[in-house]
Write a protein that holds these residues in place. Structure first.
Motif, PDB file in Angstrom:
ATOM      1  N   ASP A 233       1.481  23.199  21.156  1.00  0.00           N
ATOM      2  CA  ASP A 233       0.247  23.962  21.315  1.00  0.00           C
ATOM      3  C   ASP A 233      -0.475  24.258  20.001  1.00  0.00           C
ATOM      4  OD1 ASP A 233       2.082  25.695  20.231  1.00  0.00           O
ATOM      5  OD2 ASP A 233       2.014  27.154  21.878  1.00  0.00           O
ATOM      6  N   LYS A 234      -0.131  23.519  18.948  1.00  0.00           N
ATOM      7  CA  LYS A 234      -0.789  23.709  17.655  1.00  0.00           C
ATOM      8  C   LYS A 234      -1.473  22.414  17.213  1.00  0.00           C
ATOM      9  CE  LYS A 234       2.005  27.371  15.529  1.00  0.00           C
ATOM     10  NZ  LYS A 234       2.901  27.684  14.389  1.00  0.00           N
ATOM     11  N   VAL A 235      -2.435  22.582  16.313  1.00  0.00           N
ATOM     12  CA  VAL A 235      -3.171  21.453  15.732  1.00  0.00           C
ATOM     13  C   VAL A 235      -2.857  21.388  14.241  1.00  0.00           C
ATOM     14  CG1 VAL A 235      -5.464  20.518  15.236  1.00  0.00           C
ATOM     15  CG2 VAL A 235      -5.010  21.616  17.442  1.00  0.00           C
ATOM     16  N   LEU A 236      -2.641  20.192  13.728  1.00  0.00           N
ATOM     17  CA  LEU A 236      -2.374  19.986  12.305  1.00  0.00           C
ATOM     18  C   LEU A 236      -3.571  19.309  11.660  1.00  0.00           C
ATOM     19  CD1 LEU A 236      -0.519  19.946   9.803  1.00  0.00           C
ATOM     20  CD2 LEU A 236       0.403  17.766  10.641  1.00  0.00           C
ATOM     21  N   PHE A 237      -4.101  19.931  10.623  1.00  0.00           N
ATOM     22  CA  PHE A 237      -5.226  19.373   9.879  1.00  0.00           C
ATOM     23  C   PHE A 237      -4.728  18.722   8.599  1.00  0.00           C
ATOM     24  CE2 PHE A 237      -7.235  22.621  12.464  1.00  0.00           C
ATOM     25  CZ  PHE A 237      -8.407  22.014  12.870  1.00  0.00           C
ATOM     26  N   ILE A 238      -5.083  17.452   8.412  1.00  0.00           N
ATOM     27  CA  ILE A 238      -4.894  16.806   7.116  1.00  0.00           C
ATOM     28  C   ILE A 238      -6.162  17.094   6.336  1.00  0.00           C
ATOM     29  CG2 ILE A 238      -4.498  14.644   5.889  1.00  0.00           C
ATOM     30  CD1 ILE A 238      -3.052  13.590   8.334  1.00  0.00           C
ATOM     31  N   ASP A 239      -6.101  18.110   5.507  1.00  0.00           N
ATOM     32  CA  ASP A 239      -7.282  18.632   4.816  1.00  0.00           C
ATOM     33  C   ASP A 239      -7.452  18.008   3.439  1.00  0.00           C
ATOM     34  OD1 ASP A 239      -8.425  20.312   6.685  1.00  0.00           O
ATOM     35  OD2 ASP A 239      -7.173  22.018   6.172  1.00  0.00           O
ATOM     36  N   PRO A 240      -8.636  18.172   2.815  1.00  0.00           N
ATOM     37  CA  PRO A 240      -9.752  19.009   3.244  1.00  0.00           C
ATOM     38  C   PRO A 240     -10.449  18.425   4.471  1.00  0.00           C
ATOM     39  CG  PRO A 240     -10.367  17.761   1.288  1.00  0.00           C
ATOM     40  CD  PRO A 240      -8.905  17.522   1.508  1.00  0.00           C
ATOM     41  N   GLY A 241     -11.167  19.322   5.170  1.00  0.00           N
ATOM     42  CA  GLY A 241     -11.788  18.889   6.405  1.00  0.00           C
ATOM     43  C   GLY A 241     -13.009  19.697   6.761  1.00  0.00           C
ATOM     44  N   PHE A 242     -13.461  19.489   7.983  1.00  0.00           N
ATOM     45  CA  PHE A 242     -14.700  20.061   8.509  1.00  0.00           C
ATOM     46  C   PHE A 242     -14.409  21.489   8.982  1.00  0.00           C
ATOM     47  CE2 PHE A 242     -17.994  19.511  12.138  1.00  0.00           C
ATOM     48  CZ  PHE A 242     -19.003  20.037  11.348  1.00  0.00           C
ATOM     49  N   PRO A 243     -14.936  22.520   8.321  1.00  0.00           N
ATOM     50  CA  PRO A 243     -14.561  23.904   8.646  1.00  0.00           C
ATOM     51  C   PRO A 243     -14.823  24.289  10.100  1.00  0.00           C
ATOM     52  CG  PRO A 243     -15.784  23.827   6.574  1.00  0.00           C
ATOM     53  CD  PRO A 243     -15.864  22.460   7.177  1.00  0.00           C
ATOM     54  N   ILE A 244     -15.824  23.691  10.721  1.00  0.00           N
ATOM     55  CA  ILE A 244     -16.186  24.064  12.094  1.00  0.00           C
ATOM     56  C   ILE A 244     -15.034  23.825  13.064  1.00  0.00           C
ATOM     57  CG2 ILE A 244     -17.608  23.275  14.044  1.00  0.00           C
ATOM     58  CD1 ILE A 244     -19.999  23.307  12.178  1.00  0.00           C
ATOM     59  N   GLN A 245     -14.204  22.821  12.785  1.00  0.00           N
ATOM     60  CA  GLN A 245     -13.116  22.532  13.719  1.00  0.00           C
ATOM     61  C   GLN A 245     -12.107  23.671  13.789  1.00  0.00           C
ATOM     62  OE1 GLN A 245     -12.015  18.707  12.108  1.00  0.00           O
ATOM     63  NE2 GLN A 245     -13.241  17.599  13.606  1.00  0.00           N
TER      64      GLN A 245
ATOM     65  N   GLU B 278      -1.899  24.409  11.764  1.00  0.00           N
ATOM     66  CA  GLU B 278      -1.269  24.239  10.462  1.00  0.00           C
ATOM     67  C   GLU B 278      -2.166  23.316   9.647  1.00  0.00           C
ATOM     68  OE1 GLU B 278       1.561  25.676   9.558  1.00  0.00           O
ATOM     69  OE2 GLU B 278       2.629  26.163  11.419  1.00  0.00           O
ATOM     70  N   TRP B 279      -1.980  23.314   8.351  1.00  0.00           N
ATOM     71  CA  TRP B 279      -2.811  22.451   7.511  1.00  0.00           C
ATOM     72  C   TRP B 279      -2.111  22.185   6.186  1.00  0.00           C
ATOM     73  CZ3 TRP B 279      -4.239  24.285   2.710  1.00  0.00           C
ATOM     74  CH2 TRP B 279      -4.121  25.663   2.512  1.00  0.00           C
ATOM     75  N   PHE B 280      -2.513  21.103   5.537  1.00  0.00           N
ATOM     76  CA  PHE B 280      -2.127  20.875   4.143  1.00  0.00           C
ATOM     77  C   PHE B 280      -3.199  20.035   3.469  1.00  0.00           C
ATOM     78  CE2 PHE B 280      -0.385  17.208   6.348  1.00  0.00           C
ATOM     79  CZ  PHE B 280      -0.564  16.147   5.473  1.00  0.00           C
ATOM     80  N   ASP B 281      -3.321  20.236   2.175  1.00  0.00           N
ATOM     81  CA  ASP B 281      -4.275  19.481   1.354  1.00  0.00           C
ATOM     82  C   ASP B 281      -3.612  18.166   0.961  1.00  0.00           C
ATOM     83  OD1 ASP B 281      -5.968  18.445  -0.569  1.00  0.00           O
ATOM     84  OD2 ASP B 281      -6.112  20.286  -1.746  1.00  0.00           O
ATOM     85  N   ILE B 282      -4.237  17.060   1.304  1.00  0.00           N
ATOM     86  CA  ILE B 282      -3.644  15.740   1.056  1.00  0.00           C
ATOM     87  C   ILE B 282      -3.695  15.321  -0.414  1.00  0.00           C
ATOM     88  CG2 ILE B 282      -5.759  14.378   1.402  1.00  0.00           C
ATOM     89  CD1 ILE B 282      -4.021  12.346   2.958  1.00  0.00           C
ATOM     90  N   HIS B 283      -4.391  16.071  -1.243  1.00  0.00           N
ATOM     91  CA  HIS B 283      -4.625  15.698  -2.639  1.00  0.00           C
ATOM     92  C   HIS B 283      -3.356  15.206  -3.347  1.00  0.00           C
ATOM     93  CE1 HIS B 283      -5.323  16.366  -6.990  1.00  0.00           C
ATOM     94  NE2 HIS B 283      -6.578  16.091  -6.723  1.00  0.00           N
ATOM     95  N   ASP B 284      -2.255  15.919  -3.173  1.00  0.00           N
ATOM     96  CA  ASP B 284      -1.013  15.578  -3.874  1.00  0.00           C
ATOM     97  C   ASP B 284      -0.039  14.787  -3.002  1.00  0.00           C
ATOM     98  OD1 ASP B 284      -1.907  16.963  -6.134  1.00  0.00           O
ATOM     99  OD2 ASP B 284      -1.078  18.862  -5.408  1.00  0.00           O
ATOM    100  N   PHE B 285      -0.503  14.290  -1.857  1.00  0.00           N
ATOM    101  CA  PHE B 285       0.393  13.615  -0.919  1.00  0.00           C
ATOM    102  C   PHE B 285      -0.194  12.293  -0.440  1.00  0.00           C
ATOM    103  CE2 PHE B 285       1.077  18.189  -0.622  1.00  0.00           C
ATOM    104  CZ  PHE B 285       2.427  18.273  -0.931  1.00  0.00           C
ATOM    105  N   ARG B 286      -0.703  11.513  -1.370  1.00  0.00           N
ATOM    106  CA  ARG B 286      -1.269  10.222  -1.017  1.00  0.00           C
ATOM    107  C   ARG B 286      -0.186   9.155  -0.962  1.00  0.00           C
ATOM    108  NH1 ARG B 286      -6.804   9.752  -1.178  1.00  0.00           N
ATOM    109  NH2 ARG B 286      -6.255   8.100   0.298  1.00  0.00           N
ATOM    110  N   GLY B 287      -0.475   8.082  -0.249  1.00  0.00           N
ATOM    111  CA  GLY B 287       0.458   6.971  -0.156  1.00  0.00           C
ATOM    112  C   GLY B 287       1.740   7.375   0.559  1.00  0.00           C
ATOM    113  N   GLN B 288       2.876   6.891   0.075  1.00  0.00           N
ATOM    114  CA  GLN B 288       4.159   7.156   0.719  1.00  0.00           C
ATOM    115  C   GLN B 288       4.549   8.632   0.683  1.00  0.00           C
ATOM    116  OE1 GLN B 288       6.168   5.265   2.616  1.00  0.00           O
ATOM    117  NE2 GLN B 288       4.562   3.690   2.511  1.00  0.00           N
ATOM    118  N   ALA B 289       3.974   9.394  -0.237  1.00  0.00           N
ATOM    119  CA  ALA B 289       4.251  10.834  -0.291  1.00  0.00           C
ATOM    120  C   ALA B 289       3.746  11.552   0.953  1.00  0.00           C
ATOM    121  CB  ALA B 289       3.612  11.448  -1.537  1.00  0.00           C
TER     122      ALA B 289
END
Length: 437
Positions: free
Chosen positions: A132-144, A156-167
């Motif tokens: 019953d939760k949504v996960l955002f791969i952020d940054p993203g569209f605030p309206i959502q 839940e959310w996380f900033d993808i900045h430091d998690f590119r590629g296999q990370a």
């Protein structure tokens, strides 16, 4: 030249517009303050806040919509599932430019992608008890996230900045293994960062979505607008990257707002995987007292209750624009390439004056130029930079409002005009002089 607007002026207008905290203001709040300052002083703003198209609406769509009105289409309610012409055109369009097979019945017209995500959040979080939760791969569209507040759905959310590629794999799995994530959301190209997920990342998302039974909501609002690649040639590689190659748990959201500059008519598509469309969920059947099959429930029991279908004439406009794109009569990529040129010129002015590009790389190459880009300035938080730029007649939004952990602002290229470049350059030179690094 120093500041264009005094701190007192900006503060007074923010108070008048009932904006309590300008540093963390929404897009709408920033827009109100900038517009009011322009109105009071006659001094033009460099408007980098709202992501509204800055090009004329596609004429083919306009003429098709007028013709539909003349045929009397406006006298009848549109079908809940959409008009057949648009559903068939959508299926062809997806095949031509993404090389994915989705049947016409699973292509649902919606009144903009905002309506598509609103309905999809409901359907996805109600299909399996406990998910019953949504996960955002952020940054993203605030309206959502605002939509989820309305619906009472957690996220839940996380900033993808430091998690590119296999990370990305262990980070994403750390959320999914909890078992309560119903949907994963991202935009590609990304609003606000203009980063683009690469194939290995999409493969990771798809594989984990299948393993943990989460539905991927892939927002393709800026379809084919990664101008570094030769996308947009019908039935010809390279095709647009998509998670749909790696999972059957997906809904693709395709909008006419940017690629056809048709934002005012509010038309988009939710293209559902055929396997997801046909999957039966007892929890949906119990709640809605229907078959519980995902697609029909999504259309008739959820989306129809929100918008009662899409304006019929606009559906015919969208159908015609999609068909003409598939036939090669519309080259929508070249039609919107102006955003690439604007971004390149604007970024040069900013970086020449001490600014940095916050999200500057994808996994294997530098971020391209397009509808958005991100800016940072040494020693300033995103909120501080937003306010300081306002004093120099430049409006933006803080990255903190988009789920980003990075310090900076989002800049949109859509409102830029030729006569504003020298003004922007003059103001940013003054900014640099007033804020020595």
């Amino acid at each position: 030249m120093s500041r264009v607007f005094s701190e007192e002026q900006v503060s007074s207008v923010a108070k008048e517009m009932k904006v309590a905290d300008l540093q963390n203001a929404t897009i709408g709040d920033v827009l109100l303050v900038a517009s009011r300052l322009e109105e009071l002083t006659g001094i033009p703003f460099i408007r980098m806040d709202q992501g509204s198209p800055g090009l004329p609406a596609n004429r083919i769509g306009i003429e098709a919509e007028k013709a539909a009105l003349d045929r009397g289409v406006g006298a009848q309610y549109p079908a809940a599932a959409g008009v057949a012409e648009l559903k068939e055109a959508a299926s062809r369009f997806v095949k031509a430019f993404i090389d994915i097979d989705i049947s016409p019945r699973a292509c649902l017209p919606t009144t903009g992608s905002v309506a598509a995500s609103f309905g999809a959040f409901i359907a996805c979080t109600q299909r399996i008890p406990g998910k019953d939760k949504v996960l955002f791969i952020d940054p993203g569209f605030p309206i959502q996230k605002s939509q989820l507040r309305i619906l009472g759905i957690g996220w839940e959310w996380f900033d993808i900045h430091d998690f590119r590629g296999q990370a990305l794999r262990p980070k994403l799995e750390s959320f999914l293994e909890k078992g309560d994530i119903a949907a994963i959301v991202y935009s590609n190209p990304n609003n606000p960062a203009w980063i683009c997920l690469e194939e290995e990342e999409l493969q990771i998302i798809g594989a984990l979505a299948t393993r943990y039974d989460a539905v991927v909501l892939e927002d393709q609002a800026y379809f084919c607008m990664d101008f570094r690649h030769a996308f947009g040639r019908p039935y010809t590689a390279p095709f647009v990257p998509t998670v749909a190659r790696y999972t059957d748990n997906y809904i693709l959201m395709l909008s006419a707002s940017k690629i056809f500059s048709y934002a005012g008519q509010r038309i988009a598509l939710a293209c559902v995987s055929d396997k997801l469309f046909d999957k039966q969920y007892p929890a949906l059947a119990q709640r809605y007292e229907d078959s519980g099959v995902f697609g029909p429930t999504f259309i008739a029991s959820i989306m129809y209750m929100i918008t009662s279908g899409c304006t019929a004439t606009t559906q015919y406009a969208m159908a015609e624009m999609l068909n003409r794109s598939v036939s090669g009569e519309i080259n929508f990529v070249e039609d919107v390439r102006e955003y690439e040129r604007r971004a390149r010129r604007m970024k040069q002015i900013f970086t020449d004056n001490g600014f940095t590009i916050v999200y500057d790389r994808d996994v294997t190459q530098r971020v391209g130029d397009g509808f958005f880009f991100t800016l940072g300035y040494p020693g300033m938080t995103g909120g501080e930079l937003l306010c300081e730029l306002m004093y120099y007649g430049v409006s933006s939004i803080s990255l903190s409002t988009t789920g980003s952990d990075q310090q900076g602002v989002r800049a949109c290229t859509s409102r830029m005009r030729e006569e504003l470049y020298p003004i922007l350059e003059e103001r940013m030179k003054a900014f640099r002089e007033d804020h020595p690094i």
